[in-house]
Enzyme design. Structure first.
Site, short mmCIF file in Angstrom:
data_model
loop_
_atom_site.label_atom_id
_atom_site.label_comp_id
_atom_site.label_asym_id
_atom_site.label_seq_id
_atom_site.Cartn_x
_atom_site.Cartn_y
_atom_site.Cartn_z
CG ASN A 9 -1.80 1.30 1.88
OD1 ASN A 9 -2.01 1.98 0.34
ND2 ASN A 9 -2.03 1.25 2.35
CE LYS A 11 -0.32 3.57 4.58
NZ LYS A 11 -0.50 3.18 5.94
CG HIS A 93 -5.76 1.91 4.84
ND1 HIS A 93 -5.67 3.07 5.86
CD2 HIS A 93 -5.01 1.04 4.79
CE1 HIS A 93 -4.26 3.24 5.87
NE2 HIS A 93 -4.19 1.78 5.79
CD GLU A 95 -2.88 5.82 6.85
OE1 GLU A 95 -3.12 5.53 5.25
OE2 GLU A 95 -2.22 5.51 7.22
CD GLU A 164 -3.87 -2.15 7.17
OE1 GLU A 164 -2.88 -3.13 6.71
OE2 GLU A 164 -4.12 -1.21 7.15
N GLY A 170 2.59 2.58 10.42
CA GLY A 170 2.68 3.62 10.32
C GLY A 170 3.74 3.71 12.24
CB SER A 208 4.21 -1.58 12.34
OG SER A 208 4.01 -0.91 12.60
P1 PGA Z 1 2.67 0.47 7.84
O1 PGA Z 1 1.19 -0.06 7.00
O2 PGA Z 1 2.69 -0.78 7.59
O3 PGA Z 1 3.38 1.34 7.32
O4 PGA Z 1 1.92 0.21 9.10
C1 PGA Z 1 0.36 -0.58 7.01
C2 PGA Z 1 -1.27 -0.29 5.83
O5 PGA Z 1 -2.08 1.13 6.62
O6 PGA Z 1 -1.60 -0.50 4.84
#
Ligand code: PGA
Length: 246
Positions: A9, A11, A93, A95, A164, A170, A208
């Site tokens: 992903n 982003k 997601h 976000e 998630e 993140g 992560s």
């Molecule tokens: P991350 O993000 O691996 O940077 O924690 C995962 C995601 O948001 O899909």
């Protein structure tokens, strides 16, 4: 036996030169004995499709409209994604749920719109730290998945689910393999009650995931791969995570 799936992903990251280098690095690290895809920002779908054409790597988007077409400024339809050869679209997601106020029902409607055009939705669910500390993890993820189950009905077996935990995204703070497996088992049980195909469905873990923790996460009974954010932006790290899924 479910074949594992690792999805990058990206982003809101990328540029023409950065994408070319990243995709070349991933292509150069093949073959992977697992399914691999990258979900890129909309403007880069075209070049990603061209670069990955003829390889076994798949590509997708990070969102999709719930609407078919019409006066929805800024939205991108599933039919458009299908024209670019998208195999996947991430929906729900955290976000987007947080910054764009996407509701459980909107996420479910987006998943339905994607499936209707042959684009597999990767439906994200997950609790915040506050919800986990209040003991609400199970209720939250079940509620999020339940909206999708009720909206897709008999098609539910065709989606990919990504667990998630918001507090792990993140942050460098990963759910322990046991914590992740516990939630995956709950989600699998919920899906089993809804479809006979649940045993074949892929449930990804995200939050992560890095080269050094991927293998133990992917070794859990109900974890069928990962949705990778930060580590998907470095070809070597992403390839190492794909290897961990083999
Ligand atoms: P991350 O993000 O691996 O940077 O924690 C995962 C995601 O948001 O899909």
């Amino acid at each position: 036996m479910r074949r594992k799936l690792v999805v990058g992903n990206w982003k809101m990251h990328g540029s023409h030169p950065a994408n070319a280098e990243l995709l070349a690095g991933i292509l150069g690290a093949r073959p992977f004995n697992t399914d691999v895809a990258v979900c890129v920002p909309f403007p880069y779908l075209s070049e990603t499709a061209v670069t990955l054409a003829g390889s076994e790597l798949r590509w997708g988007a990070q969102d999709v409209s719930a609407h078919e077409q019409g006066a929805y400024t800024g939205e991108v339809s599933a039919a458009m994604l299908a024209e670019f050869g998208c195999r996947y679209a991430i929906v729900g997601h955290s976000e987007r749920r947080a910054y764009h106020a996407e509701s459980d029902q909107l996420v479910a409607d987006k998943a339905k719109a994607a499936l209707a055009r042959g684009v597999t939705p990767i439906v994200c669910v997950g609790e915040t730290l506050q919800q986990r500390e209040a003991g609400e993890t199970e209720a939250v993820v079940k509620r999020q998945l339940s909206a999708v189950i009720h909206t897709l009905t008999h098609c539910i077996g065709e989606i990919v689910v990504a667990y998630e935990p918001v507090w792990a995204i993140g942050t460098g703070r990963t759910a322990s393999p046991e914590q992740a497996q516990q939630v995956h088992a709950l989600l699998r049980a919920q899906l089993l009650a809804a479809t006979p195909h649940a045993a074949d469905m892929r449930l990804l873990y995200g939050g992560s995931v890095k080269p050094d923790n991927a293998a133990t996460l992917f070794a859990q009974a109900d974890i069928d791969g990962g949705l990778i954010g930060g580590a998907a932006l470095k070809a070597a790290d992403f390839a190492a995570i794909c290897r961990a899924a083999e």
